[in-house]
Design a protein around this motif. Structure first.
Motif, PDB file in Angstrom:
ATOM      1  N   THR A   1     -53.713 -28.631  -5.584  1.00  0.00           N
ATOM      2  CA  THR A   1     -53.069 -27.571  -4.807  1.00  0.00           C
ATOM      3  C   THR A   1     -51.575 -27.449  -5.059  1.00  0.00           C
ATOM      4  O   THR A   1     -50.922 -26.582  -4.494  1.00  0.00           O
ATOM      5  N   ALA A   2     -51.011 -28.315  -5.910  1.00  0.00           N
ATOM      6  CA  ALA A   2     -49.585 -28.250  -6.226  1.00  0.00           C
ATOM      7  C   ALA A   2     -49.361 -28.833  -7.620  1.00  0.00           C
ATOM      8  O   ALA A   2     -50.155 -29.653  -8.096  1.00  0.00           O
ATOM      9  N   ARG A   3     -48.296 -28.409  -8.245  1.00  0.00           N
ATOM     10  CA  ARG A   3     -47.994 -28.889  -9.605  1.00  0.00           C
ATOM     11  C   ARG A   3     -47.895 -30.403  -9.646  1.00  0.00           C
ATOM     12  O   ARG A   3     -48.326 -31.043 -10.612  1.00  0.00           O
ATOM     13  N   SER A   4     -47.338 -30.981  -8.605  1.00  0.00           N
ATOM     14  CA  SER A   4     -47.174 -32.437  -8.566  1.00  0.00           C
ATOM     15  C   SER A   4     -48.516 -33.163  -8.544  1.00  0.00           C
ATOM     16  O   SER A   4     -48.580 -34.360  -8.825  1.00  0.00           O
ATOM     17  N   GLY A   5     -49.595 -32.456  -8.227  1.00  0.00           N
ATOM     18  CA  GLY A   5     -50.910 -33.080  -8.185  1.00  0.00           C
ATOM     19  C   GLY A   5     -51.604 -33.183  -9.528  1.00  0.00           C
ATOM     20  O   GLY A   5     -52.608 -33.893  -9.662  1.00  0.00           O
TER      21      GLY A   5
ATOM     22  N   TYR B   1     -54.100 -23.864 -10.090  1.00  0.00           N
ATOM     23  CA  TYR B   1     -54.003 -25.153 -10.763  1.00  0.00           C
ATOM     24  C   TYR B   1     -55.378 -25.584 -11.246  1.00  0.00           C
ATOM     25  O   TYR B   1     -56.340 -25.607 -10.470  1.00  0.00           O
TER      26      TYR B   1
ATOM     27  N   GLU C   1     -51.819 -23.316 -14.320  1.00  0.00           N
ATOM     28  CA  GLU C   1     -51.116 -24.505 -14.785  1.00  0.00           C
ATOM     29  C   GLU C   1     -52.121 -25.625 -15.044  1.00  0.00           C
ATOM     30  O   GLU C   1     -53.029 -25.863 -14.245  1.00  0.00           O
TER      31      GLU C   1
END
Length: 336
Positions: A169-173, A155, A324
């Protein structure tokens, strides 16, 4: 490629593609030369719309609705000194297989009898070109969706108004400020090197959306690097290179929409990271039906269409990294 014709296309062809003769008897079928001509038109326009397939390990479908790729094991370095007059233990050579299921896809369009009679251009040829472009884009999107299922992801960091980066560390971030910067490109290239991914003609590949490419190209690092880059553009869609990565621009690069911000999936990979069924061996059919056969009770339309099989598989997860990020166009772009 197989073609099914049930009409005399010479009644529709224009210019130097065929001789128009109003007295020609309407007989089924057409000459092999004309069949080859329209086959070629379909395939050329399909190829023009495709970027992913140029990097895939191609396979022909030989197992019904399933294709199979062979993958050979690698060997660790032989660092133990040899003992005089004694053969080493040796390594076991092995092979594994990766399979991909096939599915059929297709589409068609209708051409009215009025359009056939009044058009100055070759209507059938024009429809064939557009159907070819549709087939190529469909094939490309199916391959993209399969590649997007890779299990390794990086990311791009979010950026504050002061330029400070915050790790994600995650797409939602991802909060809309994340960008694919030269630093992120360097990290992705390093990841592939550390995983010993072999290169393609000396380079790693990244398929990038135009919106993400726009931001990357605007950076000073990109501009400076291109000044001293002398290698030729050898791949379809290539826009430049950075840190040993050739960038291929394509509007089929995956976009996911979450809330108000688009998230772009830029795929970095090395040689034989994924495989697909070769387009020419995928049961292609170009199908044209004359209005006298399919045009209803008063012969009002003809149809031009295609169908094909598609299948693919990720062959080496360690040779593929998905990055991403957002872009400056994240508020405007839609999912694809």
């Amino acid at each position: 490629m197989k073609t099914i014709f049930t009409l005399n296309l010479q009644l529709f062809a224009a210019g130097d593609r065929a001789t128009m003769n109003p007295n020609t008897t309407s007989t089924p079928g057409m000459s092999p030369t004309m069949k080859d001509f329209y086959d070629t038109a379909l395939l050329e326009n399909a190829r023009a719309a495709m970027v992913w397939e140029q990097f895939a390990k191609r396979q022909t479908a030989t197992h019904g609705k399933r294709a199979e790729w062979r993958r050979f094991n690698t060997f660790a370095p032989a660092t133990t000194p040899l003992v005089e007059a004694q053969a080493p233990t040796g390594k076991t050579f092995g092979m594994s297989t990766v399979t991909g299921d096939l599915a059929q896809y297709g589409d068609f369009t209708t051409v009215s009898d009025v359009l056939e009679l009044t058009a100055f251009d070759d209507v059938i040829y024009g429809a064939t070109e557009e159907m070819g472009a549709s087939m190529g884009e469909t094939y490309d999107v199916l391959t993209r969706d399969m590649v997007s299922l890779g299990n390794s992801v990086l990311y791009a960091p979010n950026r504050g108004t002061d330029g400070e980066e915050t790790a994600v560390t995650a797409r939602s971030g991802l909060n809309g400020t994340s960008r694919l910067t030269p630093k992120v490109v360097h990290n992705a290239s390093t990841w592939l090197k550390k995983h010993r991914a072999p290169k393609i003609n000396g380079y790693y590949i990244a398929v990038i959306h135009p919106s993400v490419a726009h931001d990357l190209i605007e950076t000073e690092e990109w501009k400076e690097f291109q000044k001293y880059t002398t290698s030729d553009k050898i791949f379809k869609g290539e826009i430049g290179e950075l840190y040993g990565v050739k960038f291929i621009e394509s509007d089929t690069a995956k976009i996911i929409k979450t809330g108000n911000d688009a998230i772009y999936l830029t795929q970095f990979f090395g040689k034989d990271a994924f495989g697909i069924i070769d387009l020419e061996g995928a049961g292609q059919e170009m199908i044209i039906h004359d209005k006298s056969e399919i045009g209803g009770p008063i012969d009002q339309y003809s149809t031009i269409g295609y169908k094909f099989m598609h299948g693919g598989a990720i062959l080496h997860q360690e040779r593929m990294l998905r990055v991403e990020s957002n872009s400056s166009f994240s508020k405007d772009d839609v999912a694809n």
